[in-house]
Structures are given as C-alpha cells and as structure tokens.
Design a protein around this motif. Sequence first.
Motif, short mmCIF file in Angstrom:
data_model
loop_
_atom_site.label_atom_id
_atom_site.label_comp_id
_atom_site.label_asym_id
_atom_site.label_seq_id
_atom_site.Cartn_x
_atom_site.Cartn_y
_atom_site.Cartn_z
N UNK A 196 -10.15 -63.50 13.83
CA UNK A 196 -9.60 -64.79 14.24
C UNK A 196 -10.03 -65.13 15.66
N UNK A 197 -10.04 -64.12 16.52
CA UNK A 197 -10.47 -64.34 17.90
C UNK A 197 -11.94 -64.77 17.94
N UNK A 198 -12.77 -64.11 17.14
CA UNK A 198 -14.19 -64.50 17.08
C UNK A 198 -14.33 -65.92 16.55
N UNK A 199 -13.58 -66.24 15.50
CA UNK A 199 -13.62 -67.59 14.92
C UNK A 199 -13.30 -68.67 15.94
N UNK A 200 -12.33 -68.39 16.80
CA UNK A 200 -11.86 -69.39 17.76
C UNK A 200 -12.64 -69.39 19.07
N UNK A 201 -13.35 -68.29 19.37
CA UNK A 201 -13.98 -68.17 20.69
C UNK A 201 -15.45 -67.76 20.64
N UNK A 239 -22.83 -61.23 16.75
CA UNK A 239 -24.13 -61.90 16.71
C UNK A 239 -24.40 -62.51 15.35
N UNK A 240 -24.04 -61.78 14.29
CA UNK A 240 -24.27 -62.28 12.94
C UNK A 240 -23.44 -63.53 12.68
N UNK A 241 -22.18 -63.53 13.15
CA UNK A 241 -21.32 -64.71 12.99
C UNK A 241 -21.93 -65.90 13.73
N UNK A 242 -22.36 -65.65 14.95
CA UNK A 242 -22.95 -66.73 15.75
C UNK A 242 -24.23 -67.26 15.10
N UNK A 243 -25.03 -66.37 14.54
CA UNK A 243 -26.26 -66.81 13.88
C UNK A 243 -25.95 -67.64 12.64
N UNK A 244 -24.90 -67.29 11.91
CA UNK A 244 -24.48 -68.08 10.75
C UNK A 244 -24.10 -69.50 11.16
N UNK A 245 -23.37 -69.61 12.26
CA UNK A 245 -23.00 -70.92 12.79
C UNK A 245 -24.25 -71.69 13.22
#
Length: 301
Positions: A196-201, A239-245
């Motif tokens: 959740x923290x990654x999702x929001x920040x 990094x993978x989450x950010x790359x998906x975005x």
Amino acid sequence: MNLSEYQNYHEAKSHTSAGFPYNTYLCSIPLDFTQVPLHWHEELEMVVIQKGEGLISVDFDRQAVRAGDMVFIRPGQLHSIEQSGTKKMEYENIILKKELFISGEGDLCAEQFIGPLMRGELGCASFITPAFSGFLELSDCISRIDRLCEKRPEGYQLAVKGLLFQFLFHLISHRQENQAPVYHARPLEKIKMILKHVEEHYAEHITIDDMAALTFYSKSHFMKFFRTHMGISFIEYLNDYRLTIAERLLKTSDASILEIAQMSGFDNLSYFNRLFKRKYGQSPGRQRRLYESGQGDAWRY
C-alpha cells in the motif's frame, strides 16, 4: 494498486448499472499489459481464462492457469496476474461487491456462509480447474451469467444474483471436508501495508530505511522478511512496480520519456532506460513508437 487504477488497466465492459455491482472486464496479456502487479481490494474477484496460458498468484500461491480455469479471489486477498514467458492469455475478469449477497441483519446465509467465506474462515479453493469436482457446475454458472448479461432480458439481475448464489453453493459444497482455512494473517497484513505504501508513494523517493521504519523492523530483518514472502528483494519489487506504471503511461499519455520516468519514481533517466529495456526488451522510446504505429498491439489469436 487501488481498484480504480486496476480497473483502468482493463477494457471496461460494464454489464450492469451502478445499482447492481457486477462488472466484467475483458483482458488480454500482453496486448493490454504484461502484468497486473500484486494488489488487493475489498471487492470479490473471479478470473475466467478464455484462451492461452498465464500465471496468477493468490496469497503467495502462484500457479499456472490455462483456458477453462477459474480463480476465486476473496476480498482482501493479495493477487497478481502476469504473462508466462512469451505465452498469451485472454481472460474475463469479474469484480463484484460482497454486499450483493447480503440481505441485511439476521440473514442466515450471510452469517453462516457468505461472511465466513469472504473472511477466509470457511476454506475453499482459489484455483478451480477441470480436476475440481464441482468444475462443470461452476463453469456453467459463469457461462449462464455471461449470456444473461449479453442479452439483458427484463429482470436479468434476479437470475444473475441467483446464479451467483449457486456458484457459491457449488464452491462450498464441493470443497474438501478436511480443507481448513489457511491463515497468514500477520505476514499478509505486513506485506499489504508495504505494498500500500508503494502504491501511494511510488513516485517519491523510497529507501530501505523508510520501509524498515514503517514496519518497525530493523533494516536487515525487513529485507529478509520481504524476500521470504515475495521471492524478490524490495528494490526489485519497487523498480518493477514503477516500470509497470511507466509502461502504461507510455501507452496512454503524451508525456515525454523524462517526464514519465519522473512520474514513475525514477530520478535517473539512464537508469530508467536500462531497467525498462531489461524488462520489456526495448527502450522506452522504441516501445512508444511501437504503440503509436499500432505494432505494440499487433498480436491476436
């Protein structure tokens, strides 16, 4: 990933009005996206594989799925959907609110079955394959709901709701008698707090020290905890989450590559380019040109 952002990943095909919360999204991997990152929401979700193969995880249980399989995801369960190698997959994604099953206080079905099932107190299968004893009945319920939603005869909502209750009946009645609910409450809640923290920040500067403080762990314990439950390091996940975005922004926005990198949380353009090429096999610029030419969406069955 919150539900509205998750829904934006899909080609929305709303079968219902806002007053009848049953919605279907038709999705293709990798046509629409290569993955839906690990996330959760308070709605009930069912995934019905129509063609091809892919990978789905539910509360740390990651399994290969193929045409005909169904996945039942309770409210609050961590889950992800991703491409398996170079294989392609088309699936029907059904999202509905659990309130659709509950009439009000004193509802015996809600108290004895629906509530415990949704909370995970009543164990049931998440992955439903042809080997599952109630597979044919469950598959028939979904097929009949789909036909009703396509034609929408007067009062079809009554039939849809009835078939959903039948679906839950077959799911519960065919579960193994010794299938006890499996609880991962403590690690699950910690992981959900981290995600959740990654999702929001994700667009901000996030460090291991920040995450250790958030979870009240030491730095070393946090890194070990995350890798144990997620299978990768926190930095790899971030990094993978950010790359998906970033990949989604390349397809849906007119922002420059530098702006997309920054919007996704990367403050170093060369680092972003290198990671993007490693994940997607080509540079962000090349990926955008493919989308603009239509070649990025070129595959079909």
